[in-house]
Design a protein around this motif. Structure first.
Motif, short mmCIF file in Angstrom:
data_model
loop_
_atom_site.label_atom_id
_atom_site.label_comp_id
_atom_site.label_asym_id
_atom_site.label_seq_id
_atom_site.Cartn_x
_atom_site.Cartn_y
_atom_site.Cartn_z
N LYS A 184 30.50 2.15 -21.98
CA LYS A 184 30.85 2.39 -20.56
C LYS A 184 30.00 1.55 -19.63
O LYS A 184 30.45 1.15 -18.55
CB LYS A 184 30.66 3.87 -20.23
N TRP A 185 28.77 1.29 -20.02
CA TRP A 185 27.82 0.63 -19.14
C TRP A 185 27.92 -0.89 -19.17
O TRP A 185 27.58 -1.56 -18.19
CB TRP A 185 26.38 1.02 -19.51
N ILE A 186 28.32 -1.44 -20.30
CA ILE A 186 28.36 -2.90 -20.43
C ILE A 186 29.76 -3.40 -20.14
O ILE A 186 30.72 -3.06 -20.85
CB ILE A 186 27.91 -3.32 -21.86
N ARG A 187 29.88 -4.22 -19.11
CA ARG A 187 31.18 -4.77 -18.71
C ARG A 187 31.14 -6.30 -18.60
O ARG A 187 32.13 -6.97 -18.86
CB ARG A 187 31.60 -4.17 -17.36
N SER A 188 30.00 -6.83 -18.20
CA SER A 188 29.87 -8.26 -17.91
C SER A 188 28.60 -8.80 -18.55
O SER A 188 27.69 -8.05 -18.91
CB SER A 188 29.84 -8.47 -16.40
N TRP A 189 28.53 -10.13 -18.65
CA TRP A 189 27.32 -10.78 -19.16
C TRP A 189 26.12 -10.43 -18.28
O TRP A 189 24.96 -10.47 -18.74
CB TRP A 189 27.50 -12.30 -19.23
N ARG A 190 26.39 -10.03 -17.01
CA ARG A 190 25.31 -9.65 -16.11
C ARG A 190 24.64 -8.33 -16.53
O ARG A 190 23.52 -8.04 -16.10
CB ARG A 190 25.82 -9.53 -14.68
N ASP A 191 25.31 -7.56 -17.34
CA ASP A 191 24.75 -6.29 -17.82
C ASP A 191 23.88 -6.46 -19.06
O ASP A 191 23.33 -5.47 -19.57
CB ASP A 191 25.89 -5.31 -18.16
N LEU A 192 23.76 -7.70 -19.51
CA LEU A 192 23.02 -7.99 -20.74
C LEU A 192 21.79 -8.85 -20.47
O LEU A 192 21.77 -9.62 -19.49
CB LEU A 192 23.94 -8.69 -21.75
N PRO A 193 20.77 -8.75 -21.31
CA PRO A 193 20.65 -7.82 -22.43
C PRO A 193 20.38 -6.39 -21.97
O PRO A 193 19.79 -6.18 -20.90
CB PRO A 193 19.47 -8.36 -23.23
N LEU A 194 20.81 -5.44 -22.74
CA LEU A 194 20.49 -4.03 -22.52
C LEU A 194 19.53 -3.63 -23.64
O LEU A 194 19.91 -3.63 -24.82
CB LEU A 194 21.75 -3.17 -22.57
N ARG A 195 18.30 -3.31 -23.27
CA ARG A 195 17.26 -3.05 -24.28
C ARG A 195 16.63 -1.69 -23.98
O ARG A 195 15.75 -1.56 -23.13
CB ARG A 195 16.21 -4.16 -24.27
N LEU A 196 17.13 -0.68 -24.68
CA LEU A 196 16.67 0.69 -24.45
C LEU A 196 15.96 1.24 -25.68
O LEU A 196 16.25 0.85 -26.82
CB LEU A 196 17.84 1.61 -24.10
N ASN A 197 15.05 2.17 -25.43
CA ASN A 197 14.33 2.84 -26.49
C ASN A 197 14.24 4.31 -26.15
O ASN A 197 14.20 4.69 -24.98
CB ASN A 197 12.91 2.27 -26.62
N GLN A 198 14.24 5.15 -27.16
CA GLN A 198 13.92 6.56 -26.92
C GLN A 198 12.96 7.08 -27.97
O GLN A 198 12.98 6.65 -29.13
CB GLN A 198 15.19 7.41 -26.86
N TRP A 199 12.08 7.98 -27.53
CA TRP A 199 11.15 8.67 -28.42
C TRP A 199 11.70 10.07 -28.63
O TRP A 199 11.91 10.81 -27.67
CB TRP A 199 9.75 8.74 -27.79
N ASN A 200 11.94 10.43 -29.88
CA ASN A 200 12.58 11.71 -30.11
C ASN A 200 12.29 12.24 -31.51
O ASN A 200 11.49 11.68 -32.26
CB ASN A 200 14.09 11.60 -29.88
N ASN A 201 12.95 13.33 -31.85
CA ASN A 201 12.90 13.87 -33.21
C ASN A 201 14.27 13.71 -33.84
O ASN A 201 15.30 13.70 -33.14
CB ASN A 201 12.51 15.35 -33.20
N VAL A 202 14.30 13.57 -35.14
CA VAL A 202 15.57 13.50 -35.87
C VAL A 202 15.48 14.42 -37.09
O VAL A 202 14.39 14.76 -37.55
CB VAL A 202 15.92 12.06 -36.32
N VAL A 203 16.64 14.81 -37.59
CA VAL A 203 16.72 15.69 -38.74
C VAL A 203 17.54 15.02 -39.83
O VAL A 203 18.67 14.59 -39.60
CB VAL A 203 17.35 17.05 -38.37
#
Length: 484
Positions: free
Chosen positions: A126-145
């Motif tokens: 949903k967030w990426i539509r154009s080359w202007r939206d890139l790069p998208l570099r996200l990180n999250q700190w969380n727990n996983v099971v």
């Protein structure tokens, strides 16, 4: 070590029974505790402080590299997991499912996050539509099971663990590929400068790569029992997920393209590697940067000189506390000898002993946890002395771990040699990268491919080498090892 009914001496020995020693040192030192749920542990303050420090150090480097933090939901709709077939195949056996809310059955099962690709990439589409939206570099700190059915071991095989999840998207494969060395470099820096841990960087084989990735890379550790364990990793996902989740953008030429993606992580497994590598039969040994208490001051007094010695200890504490995390153990409940053993068990890097002799000479006795050596320092030089010892402890721990790793890398060319070295460390051998050979070696020796080390695979290749199993032309040098 027993006083007032508390017996906290370790019974198991590291070199005699590594498995029993490992769990005993974690529990007895109060680093972690078991919970009421099998395979899920409680991080006690000392243990959680170590993870917090690792997280903060890594996060600072991520931010400097241009990666932003976000947070995505814990629950993942089943239909999302099914979008990338290889990915879901790799994780379905380990997924814990939510099927009811109270007494009401849910319309769709929700997975308790085993990893977040699928829930995140729905948003990315949903967030990426154009080359202007890139790069998208996200990180999250969380727990996983991940509800593994193997024998759970604190940190090493926990059903719930903490980690970072980096998920990045780029306009081109070249941009995505360039991120690999940046991220592995960050992990390597944290491992060396904070955990005092070496590792071997390399590419995973196709059989061992992450489910859904084109290529996987890792930093592999060697445990004291000769088994390998995977540390931080980086995955080049290409367009596998972007095609499954329709993550497309309009490029500068006006053409619709799918993004190229990477994922990467470091987890609380590193705490297990740290404890196993550095600690001894007296208890934990924690690198100074990660210790919740870096310096403990233990006064040695009689009733008649208690006040004067405590006052002197407070003066030393005040001199140090701007630079170090210092604790003055002035409790009357336990003897100095008991306190010495207690703080050794907990792995505090430096202990300062102060009695009547030290107060008269205006000095302190310094004890370092790694070598158990004692030295003297004048009160006026106490800060510089402690700082020097801290640096030397870290350097010594890293060198010791590196020497162990280097001494347990073996080079073989034949299958008979390979079999003889099973379980003794990393066994480097020429390999054809055939999945058939890989599975047969695993079945016959108990050894898996750890990774294809960068250091053993020059750019020009390995001409003339023959696969250690089938005898066909080898394409790489691989590290084989028994592993966790």
């Amino acid at each position: 070590m027993e006083e007032n009914g508390r017996n906290k001496a370790l019974k198991a020995k590291k070199n005699d029974n590594f498995s029993d020693w490992y769990t005993e040192v974690l529990i007895t030192s109060e680093f972690v505790d078991y919970s009421a749920v099998s395979g899920v542990i409680v991080f006690r303050p000392d243990g959680y402080f170590v993870w917090d420090a690792i997280r903060n150090a890594t996060n600072e480097l991520f931010i400097k590299a241009g990666i932003q933090n976000a947070y995505f939901p814990l629950f993942i709709p089943e239909k999302f997991l099914e979008k990338e077939k290889e990915h879901v195949k790799g994780f379905t056996p380990e997924v814990a499912w939510v099927t009811h809310a109270g007494d009401s059955k849910l319309d769709e099962r929700l997975a308790v996050r085993p990893t977040s690709e699928t829930i995140m990439y729905d948003s990315y589409s949903k967030w990426i539509r154009s080359w202007r939206d890139l790069p998208l570099r996200l990180n999250q700190w969380n727990n996983v099971v991940r509800w593994e059915f193997k024998h759970p071991t604190p940190f090493l095989r926990s059903r719930e663990f903490l980690w970072n999840e980096g998920h990045t998207a780029f306009a081109t494969q070249a941009e995505a590929d360039a991120e690999r060395d940046v991220i592995l470099g960050i992990y390597e820096k944290v491992l060396e400068e904070y955990l005092a841990l070496p590792g071997i960087k390399g590419r995973k084989t196709n059989y061992e790569k992450f489910a859904g990735a084109l290529r996987s890379y890792s930093i592999e550790h060697l445990m004291p029992d000769g088994k390998a364990i995977q540390g931080p990793d980086f995955h080049s996902d290409g367009q596998n997920f972007s095609k499954a989740f329709e993550i497309k953008f309009l490029d500068k030429r006006g053409k619709m393209e799918y993004v190229y993606q990477n994922t990467f992580a470091i987890s609380t497994r590193e705490l297990g590697v740290l404890v196993a590598t550095h600690s001894d039969d007296k208890g934990l040994i924690i690198p100074p940067k990660l210790a919740r208490i870096q310096v403990v001051i233990v006064p040695i007094y009689k009733t008649e000189n208690r006040d004067s010695i405590i006052d002197y200890c407070k003066k030393i504490k005040k001199e140090l506390e701007d630079s170090f995390r210092v604790f003055l153990d002035d409790s009357d409940a336990y003897s100095p000898g008991w306190k010495f053993n207690e703080w050794e068990l907990k792995g505090v890097p430096v202990r300062i002993e102060i009695g009547e002799k030290e107060t008269k000479l205006d000095e302190a006795t310094l004890f370092r946890r790694d070598t158990l050596a004692k030295s003297k320092a004048k009160a006026s030089q106490i800060k510089a002395s402690v700082e020097s010892i801290m640096k030397d402890i870290h350097s010594n721990l890293y060198k010791k771990a590196l020497n162990f790793l280097s001494a347990h890398i073996y080079h073989v060319d034949t299958y008979e040699e390979l079999k003889k070295m099973a379980g003794k460390g990393f066994v480097q051998a020429p390999f054809c990268e055939s999945e058939e050979c890989e599975l047969k070696i695993k079945d016959e020796t108990g050894m898996k491919t750890s990774n294809i080390p960068f250091s053993a695979n020059p750019p020009q290749g390995i001409k003339g080498k023959k696969c250690v199993y089938c005898g066909k032309e080898a394409t790489v040098i691989v590290n084989f090892a028994k592993s966790y």
